[in-house]
Design a protein around this motif. Structure first.
Motif, PDB file in Angstrom:
ATOM      1  N   HIS A  35     -17.156  13.577 132.942  1.00 39.72           N
ATOM      2  CA  HIS A  35     -17.110  13.874 131.515  1.00 39.72           C
ATOM      3  C   HIS A  35     -17.033  12.590 130.694  1.00 39.72           C
ATOM      4  O   HIS A  35     -16.559  11.564 131.173  1.00 39.72           O
ATOM      5  N   VAL A  37     -15.209  11.459 127.097  1.00 37.16           N
ATOM      6  CA  VAL A  37     -14.198  11.838 126.112  1.00 37.16           C
ATOM      7  C   VAL A  37     -14.039  10.655 125.159  1.00 37.16           C
ATOM      8  O   VAL A  37     -14.081   9.499 125.609  1.00 37.16           O
ATOM      9  N   HIS A  39     -11.992   8.765 121.654  1.00 38.18           N
ATOM     10  CA  HIS A  39     -10.767   8.692 120.871  1.00 38.18           C
ATOM     11  C   HIS A  39     -11.032   7.800 119.682  1.00 38.18           C
ATOM     12  O   HIS A  39     -11.176   6.575 119.831  1.00 38.18           O
ATOM     13  N   LYS A  43      -7.092   9.274 115.362  1.00 40.49           N
ATOM     14  CA  LYS A  43      -7.421  10.680 115.637  1.00 40.49           C
ATOM     15  C   LYS A  43      -7.021  11.040 117.062  1.00 40.49           C
ATOM     16  O   LYS A  43      -6.465  10.218 117.802  1.00 40.49           O
ATOM     17  N   GLY A  44      -7.326  12.286 117.457  1.00 41.79           N
ATOM     18  CA  GLY A  44      -6.987  12.725 118.793  1.00 41.79           C
ATOM     19  C   GLY A  44      -8.149  12.589 119.755  1.00 41.79           C
ATOM     20  O   GLY A  44      -9.244  12.161 119.398  1.00 41.79           O
ATOM     21  N   LEU A  45      -7.894  12.969 120.995  1.00 45.66           N
ATOM     22  CA  LEU A  45      -8.949  12.968 122.006  1.00 45.66           C
ATOM     23  C   LEU A  45      -9.954  14.070 121.689  1.00 45.66           C
ATOM     24  O   LEU A  45      -9.577  15.169 121.266  1.00 45.66           O
ATOM     25  N   TRP A  47     -13.409  15.895 123.514  1.00 47.17           N
ATOM     26  CA  TRP A  47     -14.363  16.009 124.599  1.00 47.17           C
ATOM     27  C   TRP A  47     -15.769  15.869 124.033  1.00 47.17           C
ATOM     28  O   TRP A  47     -16.101  16.464 122.997  1.00 47.17           O
ATOM     29  N   ARG A  50     -20.389  16.662 129.462  1.00 47.51           N
ATOM     30  CA  ARG A  50     -20.123  16.738 130.894  1.00 47.51           C
ATOM     31  C   ARG A  50     -21.431  16.926 131.639  1.00 47.51           C
ATOM     32  O   ARG A  50     -22.427  17.421 131.077  1.00 47.51           O
ATOM     33  N   TYR A  95     -14.370   7.105 126.801  1.00 46.03           N
ATOM     34  CA  TYR A  95     -13.881   7.113 128.173  1.00 46.03           C
ATOM     35  C   TYR A  95     -14.755   8.020 129.034  1.00 46.03           C
ATOM     36  O   TYR A  95     -15.146   9.107 128.603  1.00 46.03           O
ATOM     37  N   ALA A 107      -9.026  19.316 134.639  1.00 45.15           N
ATOM     38  CA  ALA A 107      -8.103  18.361 135.246  1.00 45.15           C
ATOM     39  C   ALA A 107      -8.857  17.054 135.444  1.00 45.15           C
ATOM     40  O   ALA A 107      -9.496  16.838 136.465  1.00 45.15           O
ATOM     41  N   PHE A 108      -8.794  16.199 134.435  1.00 49.98           N
ATOM     42  CA  PHE A 108      -9.477  14.913 134.482  1.00 49.98           C
ATOM     43  C   PHE A 108      -8.518  13.904 135.097  1.00 49.98           C
ATOM     44  O   PHE A 108      -7.660  13.356 134.402  1.00 49.98           O
ATOM     45  N   ASP A 109      -8.671  13.660 136.385  1.00 52.59           N
ATOM     46  CA  ASP A 109      -7.627  12.920 137.091  1.00 52.59           C
ATOM     47  C   ASP A 109      -7.848  11.416 137.157  1.00 52.59           C
ATOM     48  O   ASP A 109      -6.908  10.671 137.421  1.00 52.59           O
ATOM     49  N   TRP A 111      -9.589   8.173 134.952  1.00 50.08           N
ATOM     50  CA  TRP A 111     -10.169   7.739 133.692  1.00 50.08           C
ATOM     51  C   TRP A 111     -10.537   6.263 133.782  1.00 50.08           C
ATOM     52  O   TRP A 111      -9.856   5.476 134.439  1.00 50.08           O
ATOM     53  N   GLY A 112     -11.590   5.894 133.096  1.00 51.03           N
ATOM     54  CA  GLY A 112     -11.884   4.481 132.947  1.00 51.03           C
ATOM     55  C   GLY A 112     -10.997   3.866 131.878  1.00 51.03           C
ATOM     56  O   GLY A 112     -10.179   4.544 131.255  1.00 51.03           O
ATOM     57  N   GLN A 113     -11.198   2.586 131.656  1.00 48.44           N
ATOM     58  CA  GLN A 113     -10.393   1.874 130.661  1.00 48.44           C
ATOM     59  C   GLN A 113     -10.967   2.037 129.254  1.00 48.44           C
ATOM     60  O   GLN A 113     -10.303   1.697 128.271  1.00 48.44           O
TER      61      GLN A 113
END
Lengths: 121, 108
Positions: A35, A37, A39, A43-45, A47, A50, A95, A107-109, A111-113
């Protein structure tokens, strides 16, 4: 080590294009949905998009549909996001995140930086 | 895509418990046990804290727990610690993934 590393962000003028990349390592990339995502500052995250494990199924948030294209090259363990007709409101940290083996998983377990995209004249 | 509603901020003293709510729709949160929670410290990538409503990934403190009732999911942080101060986001599936607006947790 299991990781995702994004690249390709930068400063672009409104109406311009960018292509983000996300390089995966340490796991069987071709087995997972991946996916994007974002930011935005203050603001918020949100999506964005995908893609399924073999690249045959994709979906997008309404805000980017028709302008962004997600793709993957499993031979290169790399995910892409082609962003066209960029707008100021697309300014954000982008991200990539590993989903599950099931497209319904949220469940995005891993994440990149992140890679920063700034749309401004 | 439907929105998930979270309180803008929640605060507590060290050692206390706090709960963050996440309210969706009957066709989203209310229909699937597909709710996850993410912690995000400023300048860092989000971290998965809870998935499938109440499951904890390996390495996440047992002080973090999740639950759901109807169309509202909740994240509880017990024994609040200074390092828990961060933004928390819920995420659910409603045809596609959707995040809540985020909750800023402050440790007093």
């Amino acid at each position: 080590e299991v990781q995702l590393v994004e690249s390709g962000g930068g400063l672009v003028q409104p109406g311009g294009s960018l292509r983000l990349s996300c390089a995966a390592s340490g796991f069987t990339f071709s087995s997972y949905w991946i996916h994007w995502v974002r930011h935005a500052p203050g603001k918020g995250l949100v999506w964005v998009s995908r893609i399924n494990s073999d690249g045959s199924s994709t979906s997008y948030a309404d805000s980017v549909k028709g302008r962004f294209t997600i793709s993957r090259d499993n031979a290169k363990n790399t995910l892409y996001l082609q962003m066209n007709s960029l707008r100021a409101e697309d300014t954000a940290m982008y991200y990539c995140a590993r989903g599950g083996r099931d497209g319904n998983s949220v469940a995005f377990d891993i994440w990149g930086q992140g890679t920063l995209v700034t749309v401004s004249s | 895509q439907s929105a998930l509603t979270q309180p803008a901020s929640v605060s507590g003293s060290p050692g206390q418990s706090i709960t963050i709510s996440c309210t969706g729709t009957s066709s989203g949160v209310g229909s699937y046990n597909l709710v996850s929670w993410y912690q995000r410290h400023p300048g860092r990538a989000p971290k998965l804290m809870i998935y499938e409503v109440s499951k904890r990934p390996s390495g996440v403190s047992i002080r973090f727990s999740g639950s759901k009732s109807g169309k509202t999911a909740s994240l509880t942080i017990s024994g609040l610690q200074a390092e828990d101060e961060a933004d928390y986001y819920c995420c659910s599936y409603a045809g596609s993934p959707v995040f809540g607006g985020g909750t800023k947790v402050t440790v007093l």
